[in-house]
Structures are given as C-alpha cells and as structure tokens.
Design a protein around this motif. Structure first.
Motif, PDB file in Angstrom:
ATOM      1  N   THR A 110      31.825 -17.371 150.036  1.00 48.98           N
ATOM      2  CA  THR A 110      31.805 -15.899 149.993  1.00 48.98           C
ATOM      3  C   THR A 110      30.688 -15.161 149.952  1.00 48.98           C
ATOM      4  N   PRO A 111      30.497 -14.580 151.057  1.00 44.81           N
ATOM      5  CA  PRO A 111      29.445 -13.713 151.396  1.00 44.81           C
ATOM      6  C   PRO A 111      29.021 -12.191 150.115  1.00 44.81           C
ATOM      7  N   ILE A 112      28.119 -11.704 149.921  1.00 44.37           N
ATOM      8  CA  ILE A 112      27.863 -10.786 149.151  1.00 44.37           C
ATOM      9  C   ILE A 112      27.145  -9.826 150.190  1.00 44.37           C
ATOM     10  N   LEU A 113      28.051  -8.707 150.335  1.00 47.00           N
ATOM     11  CA  LEU A 113      27.348  -7.977 151.396  1.00 47.00           C
ATOM     12  C   LEU A 113      26.896  -6.604 150.568  1.00 47.00           C
ATOM     13  N   GLN A 114      25.560  -6.465 150.920  1.00 47.31           N
ATOM     14  CA  GLN A 114      24.876  -5.230 150.078  1.00 47.31           C
ATOM     15  C   GLN A 114      24.583  -4.363 151.235  1.00 47.31           C
ATOM     16  N   LEU A 115      25.663  -3.215 151.118  1.00 43.67           N
ATOM     17  CA  LEU A 115      25.430  -1.916 152.266  1.00 43.67           C
ATOM     18  C   LEU A 115      24.207  -1.521 152.225  1.00 43.67           C
ATOM     19  N   GLY A 116      23.800  -1.011 151.279  1.00 44.92           N
ATOM     20  CA  GLY A 116      22.225  -0.224 151.471  1.00 44.92           C
ATOM     21  C   GLY A 116      21.279  -0.978 151.865  1.00 44.92           C
ATOM     22  N   ASN A 117      21.125  -2.389 151.723  1.00 43.75           N
ATOM     23  CA  ASN A 117      19.974  -3.115 152.177  1.00 43.75           C
ATOM     24  C   ASN A 117      20.081  -3.332 153.702  1.00 43.75           C
ATOM     25  N   GLN A 118      21.389  -3.299 154.125  1.00 46.77           N
ATOM     26  CA  GLN A 118      21.736  -3.325 155.817  1.00 46.77           C
ATOM     27  C   GLN A 118      21.673  -1.813 156.546  1.00 46.77           C
ATOM     28  N   THR A 119      21.501  -0.727 155.491  1.00 43.77           N
ATOM     29  CA  THR A 119      21.554   0.270 156.268  1.00 43.77           C
ATOM     30  C   THR A 119      20.136   1.046 156.407  1.00 43.77           C
ATOM     31  N   LEU A 120      19.138   0.726 155.490  1.00 42.48           N
ATOM     32  CA  LEU A 120      17.945   1.343 155.443  1.00 42.48           C
ATOM     33  C   LEU A 120      16.780   0.190 155.250  1.00 42.48           C
ATOM     34  N   SER A 121      15.721   0.231 155.900  1.00 41.96           N
ATOM     35  CA  SER A 121      14.669  -0.708 155.826  1.00 41.96           C
ATOM     36  C   SER A 121      13.910  -0.479 154.424  1.00 41.96           C
ATOM     37  N   ARG A 122      13.274  -1.092 154.046  1.00 43.37           N
ATOM     38  CA  ARG A 122      12.499  -0.819 152.867  1.00 43.37           C
ATOM     39  C   ARG A 122      11.492   0.247 152.991  1.00 43.37           C
ATOM     40  N   GLU A 123      10.927   0.489 154.029  1.00 39.74           N
ATOM     41  CA  GLU A 123      10.200   1.862 154.283  1.00 39.74           C
ATOM     42  C   GLU A 123      10.867   3.003 154.077  1.00 39.74           C
ATOM     43  N   GLU A 124      12.301   2.968 154.249  1.00 39.46           N
ATOM     44  CA  GLU A 124      13.200   4.218 153.961  1.00 39.46           C
ATOM     45  C   GLU A 124      13.595   4.527 152.852  1.00 39.46           C
ATOM     46  N   TRP A 125      13.301   3.341 151.886  1.00 39.90           N
ATOM     47  CA  TRP A 125      13.781   3.729 150.481  1.00 39.90           C
ATOM     48  C   TRP A 125      13.208   4.670 149.817  1.00 39.90           C
ATOM     49  N   GLU A 135       7.986   1.436 139.049  1.00 39.50           N
ATOM     50  CA  GLU A 135       8.835   0.549 138.411  1.00 39.50           C
ATOM     51  C   GLU A 135       9.660  -0.429 139.203  1.00 39.50           C
ATOM     52  N   GLY A 136       9.682  -0.244 140.656  1.00 38.39           N
ATOM     53  CA  GLY A 136      10.218  -0.897 141.770  1.00 38.39           C
ATOM     54  C   GLY A 136      11.469  -1.045 141.918  1.00 38.39           C
ATOM     55  N   TYR A 137      12.405  -0.021 141.295  1.00 38.92           N
ATOM     56  CA  TYR A 137      13.614   0.073 141.738  1.00 38.92           C
ATOM     57  C   TYR A 137      13.995   1.383 142.554  1.00 38.92           C
ATOM     58  N   PRO A 138      14.453   1.204 143.921  1.00 38.27           N
ATOM     59  CA  PRO A 138      14.503   2.457 144.585  1.00 38.27           C
ATOM     60  C   PRO A 138      15.733   3.178 143.931  1.00 38.27           C
ATOM     61  N   ASN A 139      16.013   4.270 144.513  1.00 40.49           N
ATOM     62  CA  ASN A 139      16.849   5.405 144.345  1.00 40.49           C
ATOM     63  C   ASN A 139      18.167   4.812 145.220  1.00 40.49           C
ATOM     64  N   PRO A 140      19.473   4.361 144.899  1.00 40.53           N
ATOM     65  CA  PRO A 140      20.163   3.812 145.551  1.00 40.53           C
ATOM     66  C   PRO A 140      21.700   4.668 146.204  1.00 40.53           C
ATOM     67  N   HIS A 141      21.299   5.991 145.769  1.00 41.57           N
ATOM     68  CA  HIS A 141      22.593   6.892 146.000  1.00 41.57           C
ATOM     69  C   HIS A 141      22.695   7.200 147.557  1.00 41.57           C
ATOM     70  N   LEU A 142      22.818   6.370 148.340  1.00 44.04           N
ATOM     71  CA  LEU A 142      22.575   6.468 149.883  1.00 44.04           C
ATOM     72  C   LEU A 142      24.042   7.292 150.185  1.00 44.04           C
ATOM     73  N   TRP A 143      25.069   7.081 149.574  1.00 39.41           N
ATOM     74  CA  TRP A 143      26.501   7.455 149.940  1.00 39.41           C
ATOM     75  C   TRP A 143      26.619   8.909 149.563  1.00 39.41           C
ATOM     76  N   LEU A 144      25.945   9.664 149.224  1.00 38.27           N
ATOM     77  CA  LEU A 144      25.830  11.061 149.180  1.00 38.27           C
ATOM     78  C   LEU A 144      25.151  11.917 150.581  1.00 38.27           C
ATOM     79  N   ASN A 145      24.586  11.056 151.433  1.00 38.65           N
ATOM     80  CA  ASN A 145      24.399  11.053 152.792  1.00 38.65           C
ATOM     81  C   ASN A 145      25.456  10.836 153.535  1.00 38.65           C
ATOM     82  N   ILE A 146      26.333  11.654 154.264  1.00 36.28           N
ATOM     83  CA  ILE A 146      27.271  11.345 155.141  1.00 36.28           C
ATOM     84  C   ILE A 146      27.142  10.323 156.240  1.00 36.28           C
ATOM     85  N   ALA A 147      25.944  10.482 156.949  1.00 41.00           N
ATOM     86  CA  ALA A 147      25.139   9.777 157.902  1.00 41.00           C
ATOM     87  C   ALA A 147      25.034   8.365 157.569  1.00 41.00           C
TER      88      ALA A 147
END
Length: 323
Positions: A110-125, A135-147
């Motif tokens: 069973t794969p675990i699909l992490q959408l945000g990690n496949q959508t943006l590169s680390r440089e774009e976090w 603290e090392g944890y990026p803002n995860p709220h990508l889904w408020l950007n419709i693109a």
C-alpha cells in the motif's frame, strides 16, 4: 439407471465447465472490487471523492472541524489504515502521527501518497509566523491555493489510474470535470480580491493558513497570532500585533471556529477593527455546499466583505460535488 447415469454425466460436465470458468470469475470479482482509499483532513477527503467516486471507497479519518495539526489517530483508525489499498495525505509534516501509524500497520504494497511533497520542491516550502524555519516544519496549507489544488487533482487521478487501470477513463473524466470547476473558482478568487481596495488587501489571522494563498492572489499576510506550539500569544506579542494593525490600517482581523481565541477579540477591540471568526481552512460548510469549493466560496465572501470588497463576486460559484 439411465436417468441416474445421465444426471451424473450432466453434473460432471457442469463441474468441468465451471472449473474452466473459475479463473475468469475470480478475475472479474477482483476487477470489480473497489479500491479502499484512506485520506485525512476534510478538504482533502472531499477532493479525493470528487476524483474517485464511484470507483473507490473513501474514508477520511480526521473528523470535520478537528485540529489536524494535533490530531492523534485511534485504534479504530489503525484498522482502517491497515485495510487501505492507498493512503493519501497532504504531507509537509501535517499528519505525522497518522503517517507514522500507517507505516507500521499498512499492507506492504500500500503506497502512502503525500500530495504536498509531490507538488512543491523543498525550496518552495513556506516558513512563517506559526511555522518558523528554525523549527523545521513547513507551512502545510497548500490547498488554499487553487493552482496547487489542481496539481493535487492530477496526482490523485494518476495514482488511482495506476492502481485501478480498468477505471482510468472514469478517473480522467472526473478529474477533467473537477478541474474545470476549480479553474472557475480560481478566476473568481482573483475577481474578489480585485474588488477589495488595494490598501485593504492585508490579512491578520489567528492560525497561519494563508501562506500559499496570499502570494497567488495578491494579498499580504501581515501577521498570524498563533505560536508554533498552538498556545495563545503572550502579552508582548499581543502589544506588537496591535501596533502593527494600527500602523497598517487593517480593517479586519480573522479567526477560526476550529481555533477559538479570546485574544483575537481583545486585539480587535484595542485596535478598533472588525473581528471575524468564521474563516475555515479544514472545516466544510453544511449542506448543500458541503464541499471544498463551498468552503473556499464561504471564505471569499467573508474575507471580501470584511476588507471592503464586493462579496457578490462569488454568487455564481458552483459548490456542488460531482458525486
């Protein structure tokens, strides 16, 4: 005796024929079995449903209106994850307890699909008020950007098609219809923001949800009050934010029902601005607009009106689900 012999012969013939057909019957039953897909937060679960239904069974394990950042999965959730054929999460460290549990209990294939990690590169976090870089944890709220949501849809479509190729045409048809609805929503957001006086296109929020929304649509996030440990801000931070609101002449500040805070109301009184506590980043509205698009339409109406724009900009958004 002849009758018994004929019956025996017919039975043997039927059994032989059935044995020949058995592999095809088994194959058909396997093909018709729906994929078991597990997701997390309500907006993500809704997006997956619009792409996947009626071809998959979908379970979202984070209850609507629950703080997704502090959500801890239960033993019942472990059973759901264990039975999953595909696990879809937002990623960018939003659902760490769920991902860790899934890695322990899921089927090996069973794969675990992490959408945000496949959508943006680390440089774009994005790292900001509630998500400091140190603290090392990026803002995860990508889904408020419709693109970025449109990219989510493509990734979901492709992965469902890979696991369930017999329904590829259905997944692509659903995705195309949903992408068309998202494109209209994206355009409407630009129109709503354009109706807000330029000097008012500023956001002060409690939870830091709009880091990916703001740069796309021409809004500036002035401040977010909630510290990274999800506590209330201290007196020094409160005084600093009040001064900043007055300096920037922000007309309204925004809270959320998921993160109730008496501090926001106090700040609004001290700064003499409106306090609106109805924005949502992970709670869907009630029927008939109980969809991710409905949530965003509500946000836009609330935000646009509070900041001096024309909230009629969203009146013809179609918030219905495809399923």
């Amino acid at each position: 005796m002849k009758i018994e012999s004929n019956r025996t012969l017919k039975l043997l013939t039927w059994l032989f024929t059935f044995s020949l057909l058995l592999p095809y019957i088994a194959c058909a039953s396997t093909t018709n079995k729906k994929l078991a897909v597990v997701t997390t937060v309500a907006p993500l679960a809704n997006i997956v449903r619009n792409v996947g239904i009626p071809y998959v069974d979908i379970a979202g394990i984070v209850p609507d209106g629950t703080d997704s950042h502090t959500f801890e999965p239960t033993p019942a959730d472990a059973k759901i994850l264990q039975a999953a054929d595909l696990i879809i999460v937002n990623g960018l460290d939003l659902e760490l307890p769920t991902v860790k549990l899934a890695q322990k209990v899921k089927k090996a294939e069973t794969p675990i699909l992490q959408l945000g990690n496949q959508t943006l590169s680390r440089e774009e976090w994005q790292y900001d008020f509630s998500y400091p870089r140190d603290e090392g944890y990026p803002n995860p709220h990508l889904w408020l950007n419709i693109a970025l949501v449109m990219r989510y849809v493509e990734i979901i479509r492709d992965n469902l098609s890979k696991l369930d190729p017999i329904n590829t045409t259905g997944y692509f048809a659903n995705a195309a219809a949903y992408l068309a609805k998202l494109e209209k929503l994206d355009n409407k957001i630009f129109q709503c923001v354009a109706s807000i006086p330029e000097q008012n296109r500023k956001l002060v929020t409690y939870h830091d949800s709009f880091a990916y929304f703001a740069p796309r649509y021409g809004v500036t996030v002035i401040a977010a009050l909630q510290p990274s440990d999800f506590s209330e801000p201290g007196p020094r931070e409160i005084i600093s934010i009040i001064k900043q609101i007055k300096k920037e002449k922000v007309p309204a500040i925004f809270g959320s029902e998921v993160f109730p805070s008496k501090v926001m109301a106090q700040i609004a009184r001290e700064a003499n601005v409106k306090f609106v506590d109805q924005l949502s980043d992970d709670e869907l509205p009630p029927p008939p607009n109980d969809s991710f698009i409905g949530m965003m339409a509500n946000n836009l109406a609330i935000m646009t009106e509070a900041l001096g724009g024309n909230s009629a900009c969203i009146t013809d958004i179609d918030a219905s689900n495809l399923f």
